[in-house]
Design an enzyme around this catalytic site. Structure first.
Site, PDB file in Angstrom:
ATOM      1  N   CYS A 179      32.636  36.007  53.202  1.00  0.00           N
ATOM      2  CA  CYS A 179      32.820  37.539  53.007  1.00  0.00           C
ATOM      3  C   CYS A 179      31.667  38.183  53.351  1.00  0.00           C
ATOM      4  O   CYS A 179      31.876  39.251  53.999  1.00  0.00           O
ATOM      5  CB  CYS A 179      33.383  37.462  51.509  1.00  0.00           C
ATOM      6  N   GLU A 212      37.889  41.667  45.479  1.00  0.00           N
ATOM      7  CA  GLU A 212      36.931  41.305  46.023  1.00  0.00           C
ATOM      8  C   GLU A 212      37.259  41.230  47.488  1.00  0.00           C
ATOM      9  O   GLU A 212      37.903  39.712  47.701  1.00  0.00           O
ATOM     10  CB  GLU A 212      35.996  40.212  45.536  1.00  0.00           C
TER      11      GLU A 212
HETATM   12  P1  NDP Z   1      43.947  35.254  51.408  1.00  0.00           P
HETATM   13  O1  NDP Z   1      43.807  36.830  51.109  1.00  0.00           O
HETATM   14  O2  NDP Z   1      44.865  34.905  52.231  1.00  0.00           O
HETATM   15  O3  NDP Z   1      44.282  34.473  49.856  1.00  0.00           O
HETATM   16  C1  NDP Z   1      43.536  34.716  48.894  1.00  0.00           C
HETATM   17  C2  NDP Z   1      44.292  34.439  47.514  1.00  0.00           C
HETATM   18  O4  NDP Z   1      45.351  34.989  47.381  1.00  0.00           O
HETATM   19  C3  NDP Z   1      44.692  32.812  47.704  1.00  0.00           C
HETATM   20  O5  NDP Z   1      44.698  32.392  46.636  1.00  0.00           O
HETATM   21  C4  NDP Z   1      46.159  33.025  48.096  1.00  0.00           C
HETATM   22  O6  NDP Z   1      46.959  31.998  47.945  1.00  0.00           O
HETATM   23  C5  NDP Z   1      46.369  34.178  47.182  1.00  0.00           C
HETATM   24  N1  NDP Z   1      47.703  34.904  47.656  1.00  0.00           N
HETATM   25  C6  NDP Z   1      48.467  35.046  49.002  1.00  0.00           C
HETATM   26  N2  NDP Z   1      49.332  35.683  48.555  1.00  0.00           N
HETATM   27  C7  NDP Z   1      49.213  36.499  47.492  1.00  0.00           C
HETATM   28  C8  NDP Z   1      49.945  37.604  47.037  1.00  0.00           C
HETATM   29  N3  NDP Z   1      51.289  38.090  47.736  1.00  0.00           N
HETATM   30  N4  NDP Z   1      49.945  37.788  45.785  1.00  0.00           N
HETATM   31  C9  NDP Z   1      48.704  37.284  45.104  1.00  0.00           C
HETATM   32  N5  NDP Z   1      48.023  36.221  45.529  1.00  0.00           N
HETATM   33  C10 NDP Z   1      48.449  35.930  46.998  1.00  0.00           C
HETATM   34  O7  NDP Z   1      42.357  34.988  51.479  1.00  0.00           O
HETATM   35  P2  NDP Z   1      41.801  33.796  52.048  1.00  0.00           P
HETATM   36  O8  NDP Z   1      41.938  32.632  51.037  1.00  0.00           O
HETATM   37  O9  NDP Z   1      42.107  33.557  53.444  1.00  0.00           O
HETATM   38  O10 NDP Z   1      40.049  34.031  51.864  1.00  0.00           O
HETATM   39  C11 NDP Z   1      39.357  34.570  52.902  1.00  0.00           C
HETATM   40  C12 NDP Z   1      39.288  36.058  52.409  1.00  0.00           C
HETATM   41  O11 NDP Z   1      38.579  36.225  51.339  1.00  0.00           O
HETATM   42  C13 NDP Z   1      38.320  36.650  53.463  1.00  0.00           C
HETATM   43  O12 NDP Z   1      38.700  38.022  54.110  1.00  0.00           O
HETATM   44  C14 NDP Z   1      37.111  36.792  52.982  1.00  0.00           C
HETATM   45  O13 NDP Z   1      36.283  37.957  53.269  1.00  0.00           O
HETATM   46  C15 NDP Z   1      37.506  37.205  51.418  1.00  0.00           C
HETATM   47  N6  NDP Z   1      36.535  36.927  50.492  1.00  0.00           N
HETATM   48  C16 NDP Z   1      35.941  37.989  49.869  1.00  0.00           C
HETATM   49  C17 NDP Z   1      34.989  37.750  49.096  1.00  0.00           C
HETATM   50  C18 NDP Z   1      34.240  38.818  48.147  1.00  0.00           C
HETATM   51  O14 NDP Z   1      33.616  38.664  47.110  1.00  0.00           O
HETATM   52  N7  NDP Z   1      34.382  40.159  48.609  1.00  0.00           N
HETATM   53  C19 NDP Z   1      34.435  36.291  48.692  1.00  0.00           C
HETATM   54  C20 NDP Z   1      35.238  35.263  49.607  1.00  0.00           C
HETATM   55  C21 NDP Z   1      36.055  35.543  50.310  1.00  0.00           C
HETATM   56  P3  NDP Z   1      47.248  30.956  49.029  1.00  0.00           P
HETATM   57  O15 NDP Z   1      45.922  30.544  49.686  1.00  0.00           O
HETATM   58  O16 NDP Z   1      47.939  29.587  48.214  1.00  0.00           O
HETATM   59  O17 NDP Z   1      48.185  31.860  49.797  1.00  0.00           O
END
Ligand code: NDP
Length: 469
Positions: free
Chosen positions: A247, A213
């Protein structure tokens, strides 16, 4: 927690999976409902954590929690029906067998969550995974570990002795990356498209299936016959609630020429009193503010002008008042990329058709909205989006029975609704012989006794088949 903790948590979840999956749907529903009740009772604490960690106002945090609870209770109630074994016709070749599709839980699901809706987004995913009979290791964003912990602690309080069913892994991206390699049976990732790619690449190593997502870049189209006041109200909410960090928030507005003046006036009226820090919170991370600034500066540098706000709208670190830009070319980052901030780009178009064409022209395909007195669900067939709302914005996110998710750069797979339960199960095909005829259907076709009549009957059926009139 860091990478070395991950195998331990996955092992605990694996151990708990046997007992959790053996529960009846009724028993799991009871436990999930107790969890929902405990979350509702802990509202003040959870809302305080959401506000502290994300910067959103209490009203938004309340809304987020209550929508999450709706998803949880719908999913708990409907899982049995969705997962019910289904008899299918065995066909002539295997007429003496019963044929059944049975849905089985996958085992252990790794859930990786974002910071923008730290309660709602995970709840919608966890509900489907747990109700289908899986156990979960949940990694909240490093920006919202306390909210993540609150969800898991409430589960434990509601269901003492359920260690391993919902394990929480508060940690940085590195812990998420390790979870992708830890041998879970599925990874459900919500986050940016960029991280989604890394997750999929890591999961490819072990063929761990994924649901992604990812980010959106949603358009709101205001047609020539739209109620412009309603559309402006919806645009203001869709683009600026939670400082645009949603999102499926509105990032682009395409308004038909015939109503553009009236719509723009209504939008300016809506946004005039809106202030960051008062009506919506701050940008959650400094990195997010940098993206907003970069998109705005690039757009202005390439001929874009402000309809609402200006560079003075960046009032303090993280505090950014609403910005609406117009005259921005469609190939600029403010249009093509997800800004994820309090910025909307508005373009006047000829009509609904042009709005649809431009709406479909970006790589993301999460949601879309159309305002029109004459449009109905038929307009959705023309929109490249996983979710469409007509005369509303983000409505699909609040309806627990509707699947949530996108296509293209917004990812694939669905959470919420029936699809969001099936996503965490796999189909097992089962046949049971109920009559004793000589040989199976296939071997009968090779035995002289059966061959001619059976072969003839099958061929006759195929020869006489016509397409629908
Ligand atoms: P990120 O992609 O930065 O992070 C998402 C999650 O992935 C966090 O828990 C993060 O950890 C973790 N993560 C980071 N690097 C890795 C890796 N290499 N492998 C596995 N996990 C990893 O997103 P954001 O937290 O900044 O969220 C915002 C984004 O989420 C926006 O693009 C938004 O549109 C999207 N989003 C989409 C939704 C949907 O349903 N389509 C709903 C809500 C948000 P950490 O934070 O600790 O780095």
């Amino acid at each position: 927690m860091t990478a070395p903790h991950v195998p331990l948590l996955v092992a605990r979840a694996r151990k708990a999976a046997e007992a959790w999956s053996a529960l009846t749907f009724r028993e799991r529903e009871r436990r999930l409902r107790r969890w929902g009740a405990e979350l509702a009772r802990s509202r003040a604490d959870i809302v305080a954590r959401i506000c502290r960690e994300t910067g959103k106002p209490t009203g938004d945090a309340d809304l987020e929690l209550v929508v999450g609870l709706e998803h949880l209770s719908w999913t708990a109630r409907h899982a049995e029906r969705v997962m019910r074994p289904r008899r299918v016709a065995p066909g002539l070749l295997a007429a003496e067998h019963r044929a059944i599709v049975v849905r089985r839980p996958l085992g252990v699901v790794g859930v990786i969550g974002p910071w923008n809706y730290p309660a709602l987004t995970p709840l919608g995913v966890l509900a489907g995974a747990l109700a289908a009979g899986n156990t979960v290791v949940f990694k909240p964003s490093e920006y919202t570990p306390d909210t993540g912990r609150a969800l898991a602690e409430a589960f434990e309080r509601a269901n003492p002795g359920s260690a391993g069913v919902l394990e929480v892994l508060p940690g940085a991206g590195e812990a998420g990356a390790e979870l992708c390699r830890a041998g879970t049976d599925k990874i459900a990732f919500t986050g940016s498209t960029r991280t989604g790619r890394s997750v999929m690449a890591a999961c490819a190593e072990s063929l761990t299936p994924v649901v992604l997502e990812c980010g959106g870049n949603d358009a709101l189209i205001v047609a020539e016959d739209a109620d412009v006041e309603a559309a402006a109200h919806a645009a203001a909410w869709g683009a600026f609630s939670h400082a645009g960090q949603t999102c499926a928030g509105v990032e682009r507005i395409y308004v038909a020429e015939a109503v553009s003046k009236a719509f723009v006036s209504a939008l300016i009226r809506e946004l005039n009193p809106v202030r960051a820090g008062e009506h919506y919170g701050r940008l959650t991370t400094p990195a997010q503010e940098a993206v907003v600034r970069q998109h705005v500066e690039d757009a202005v540098g390439h001929g874009g002008t402000f309809l609402v706000g200006g560079m003075g709208s960046f009032r303090a670190p993280g505090v950014v008042d609403p910005l609406v830009l117009t005259g921005v070319a469609e190939d600029r980052p403010a249009v093509r990329e997800e800004t994820f901030g309090p910025l909307a780009v508005l373009r006047v178009v000829r009509d609904l058709d042009e709005g649809v064409r431009l709406s479909n022209s970006v790589p993301q395909a999460l949601g879309a909205a159309v305002f029109s007195a004459s449009a109905d669900e038929g307009v959705a067939a023309r929109l490249r989006a996983g979710m469409v709302s007509v005369n509303g914005v983000l409505t699909f996110g609040g309806i627990a029975a509707l699947p949530f998710g996108g296509n293209g750069a917004s990812g694939f797979g669905r959470v919420h609704g029936e699809e969001g339960i099936r996503e965490f199960s796999s189909a097992q095909s089962v046949t049971v012989r109920r009559l004793c005829l000589t040989g199976s259907g296939v071997t009968r076709l090779r035995s002289p006794w059966w061959k001619r009549p059976l072969l003839r009957a099958l061929l006759r059926r195929h020869r006489s088949r016509r397409g629908p009139a």
